[in-house]
Scaffold this active site. Structure first.
Site, PDB file in Angstrom:
ATOM      1  N   SER A 136      97.010  -7.578   9.630  1.00  0.00           N
ATOM      2  CA  SER A 136      97.557  -6.297   9.165  1.00  0.00           C
ATOM      3  C   SER A 136      98.747  -5.844  10.012  1.00  0.00           C
ATOM      4  CB  SER A 136      96.469  -5.223   9.206  1.00  0.00           C
ATOM      5  OG  SER A 136      95.360  -5.625   8.437  1.00  0.00           O
TER       6      SER A 136
ATOM      7  N   GLU B  42     100.741 -18.139  12.317  1.00  0.00           N
ATOM      8  CA  GLU B  42      99.343 -17.827  12.007  1.00  0.00           C
ATOM      9  C   GLU B  42      98.581 -19.135  11.877  1.00  0.00           C
ATOM     10  OE1 GLU B  42      96.096 -16.667  11.813  1.00  0.00           O
ATOM     11  OE2 GLU B  42      97.188 -14.786  11.565  1.00  0.00           O
TER      12      GLU B  42
ATOM     13  N   GLY C 181      99.928 -20.089  18.194  1.00  0.00           N
ATOM     14  CA  GLY C 181     101.007 -19.619  19.054  1.00  0.00           C
ATOM     15  C   GLY C 181     100.553 -19.420  20.487  1.00  0.00           C
TER      16      GLY C 181
ATOM     17  N   GLY D  35      74.260  -1.566  16.785  1.00  0.00           N
ATOM     18  CA  GLY D  35      74.177  -0.190  16.306  1.00  0.00           C
ATOM     19  C   GLY D  35      75.500   0.343  15.802  1.00  0.00           C
TER      20      GLY D  35
ATOM     21  N   ARG E  35      70.023  -0.489  20.471  1.00  0.00           N
ATOM     22  CA  ARG E  35      69.548  -0.056  21.790  1.00  0.00           C
ATOM     23  C   ARG E  35      69.306   1.435  21.906  1.00  0.00           C
ATOM     24  NH1 ARG E  35      73.770  -3.153  24.220  1.00  0.00           N
ATOM     25  NH2 ARG E  35      73.069  -5.281  24.594  1.00  0.00           N
TER      26      ARG E  35
ATOM     27  N   HIS F  16      84.557  22.399  -9.610  1.00  0.00           N
ATOM     28  CA  HIS F  16      83.131  22.541  -9.939  1.00  0.00           C
ATOM     29  C   HIS F  16      82.773  21.789 -11.218  1.00  0.00           C
ATOM     30  CE1 HIS F  16      79.220  24.447  -9.731  1.00  0.00           C
ATOM     31  NE2 HIS F  16      79.314  24.650 -11.037  1.00  0.00           N
TER      32      HIS F  16
END
EC number: 1.8.1.7
Length: 489
Positions: free
Chosen positions: A25, A45, A136, A201, A224, A462
């Protein structure tokens, strides 16, 4: 200090004005924007594969190939499970047996990440960025070496080098750890896991618990702390844990895994409480570490922190003036839109003639559990810690209208944290359906310093859950900030 580069001054001495390592990104954004500003840009890449390693990756990076995008596809897939349940009281008579086909969804997901990988390559070529496939490595302050798949080494000089190599899932060091998988493999499993143990977690563990549970698996989630999602608002953390349990996830707080053992039936996970849980798959979602080991940074004097993340100043510049870094590899705020912002600011600073610092205030984020959690600004705990006056906390907990017919027992919870003196809204959070879609609009208000009075003067839509954010009239509580002077009156 002048960060600017005039593209002409000594471009002739270098192969490129900018060479980027990592086309995820942040790297793609920085490369494209720099090229649009007139820079000659190269980028490298690793070869494409859904599961990453030190030598495979792919254009698009974590988010597109093995992160946000495939994860959200699986979240959508899993959400239909609950929706089908809820449909019955709405008159939908689903008489035939309903089966879930994991392989079909996985194939569709893989098709989509391949499509996006190609789109990202096209974005680079359309911007005139030269893409090299290979690993790279920085061999000098202005020199990058790219090792191709066949071992050929290519060398390029660049006035500026940008590190955008991202991060990778890390595994805790326990006996039998090689029997576990990480989020990479979890998004590409051949067979649907009917019994799962998840350790961690954070948001990734919570999301996978929701995904697999929604698809019908038996899920055990071990972490934990007392509650999952450390760093988020405590009330929201409790709501997420409650919803996971309500949807049938077995939640094990204050628990860690001590050992994994291979058995005929799968893998047995032993906990520090002496429990043994048998599973088809054990997922480690215990954090990510920056991809810096093989870049040769120490040799060049590029400073790293103790986690291996690249240290940068507020313009994303490293301790070596010609080398810059953005995204997860800097371990600032590890989110795709943040890497995009850092990439944009980098291009403006270096090639656009305007010093631009990324602004990390009021960035909204979401946890795509089912139902999701979304937040922007400060949690109640952060607000109290930072305040020198009182904090007003407005909360609303309600059964969404949809649930009144479906019969689902699951409350939505919303919260606004307000500075009592200035009336400024410091933070907003929501756990419930569509939280992420709702929070993006709230984030705009907070970014521009909205007050509680301005929220109150807004007319609601609403019926919607979102309207609760503009109808919370009375504070649930008033809490003194940690920095408030104590009086004995």
């Amino acid at each position: 200090e002048d960060n600017h580069s005039t593209v002409e001054d000594d471009a002739a001495n270098y192969d490129f004005d900018l060479f980027v390592i990592g086309a995820g990104s942040g790297g793609v954004r920085a490369a494209r924007f720099s090229a649009n500003l007139g820079a000659k840009v190269g980028i490298c890449e690793l070869p494409f594969h859904p599961i990453s390693s030190e030598v495979i990756g792919g254009v698009g990076g974590t988010c597109v190939i093995r992160g946000c995008v495939p994860k959200k596809i699986l979240v959508y897939g899993a959400s239909f499970g609950g929706e089908l349940e809820d449909a019955k009281n709405y008159g939908w008579e689903l008489n035939e047996k309903i089966d879930f086909n994991w392989k079909k969804l996985l194939q569709k997901k893989t098709d989509e990440i391949i499509r996006l990988n190609n789109i990202y390559k096209r974005l680079l070529s359309n911007a005139g960025v030269k893409l090299y496939e290979g690993e790279g490595k920085i061999v000098g302050p202005n020199e990058v070496q790219v090792t191709q798949l066949d071992g050929t080494k290519l060398s390029y000089s660049a006035k500026h080098i940008l590190i955008a190599t991202g991060s990778r899932a890390q595994r805790p060091n326990i006996p039998g750890q090689e029997l576990a998988i990480t989020s990479d493999e979890a998004l590409s499993l051949e067979e649907f896991p009917k019994r799962v143990v998840i350790l961690g977690g954070g948001y990734i563990s919570v999301e996978f618990a929701s995904i697999w549970r929604g698809m019908g698996a038996d899920v055990n989630l071990c972490f934990r702390k007392e509650l999952p999602l450390r760093g988020f608002d405590d009330e929201m953390r409790a709501a997420v844990a409650r919803n996971l349990e309500g949807r049938g996830v077995n939640v094990h707080p204050r628990t860690t895994l001590t050992e994994l053992v291979k058995t005929d039936g799968g893998v047995v996970a032993r906990t520090d409480h002496g429990e043994e849980i048998e599973a088809d798959v054990v997922l480690f979602a215990t954090g990510r570490s920056p991809n810096t080991k093989r870049l040769n940074l120490e040799a060049l004097g590029v400073e790293l922190d103790r986690t291996g993340a690249v240290k940068v100043d507020e313009y994303s510049r490293t301790s070596v003036p010609s080398i810059w870094a953005i995204g997860d590899v800097t371990n600032r705020m590890n989110l795709t839109p943040v890497a995009l912002m850092e990439g944009t600011c980098f291009a403006k600073t270096v090639f656009g003639g305007q010093n631009s610092k990324p602004d990390y205030s009021n960035i909204a984020c979401a946890v795509f559990s089912i139902p999701p959690l979304a937040v922007v600004g400060l949690s109640e705990e952060q607000a109290i810690e930072q305040a020198s006056g009182d904090i007003l906390v407005f909360t609303s907990s309600f059964n969404p209208m949809k649930n009144t017919i479906s019969g689902r027992q699951e409350k939505t919870i919303m919260k606004l944290v307000v500075d009592a003196e200035t009336d400024k809204v410091l933070g907003a959070s929501m756990c419930g359906p569509d939280a992420a879609e709702i929070m993006q609009g709230i984030a705009i208000a907070l970014k521009f310093g909205a007050t509680k009075a301005q929220f109150d003067s807004t007319v609601g839509i609403h019926p919607s859950a979102a309207e609760e954010f503009v109808t919370m009239r009375e504070p649930s509580r008033r809490v003194p900030g940690a920095g408030k002077p104590k009086t004995n009156l």
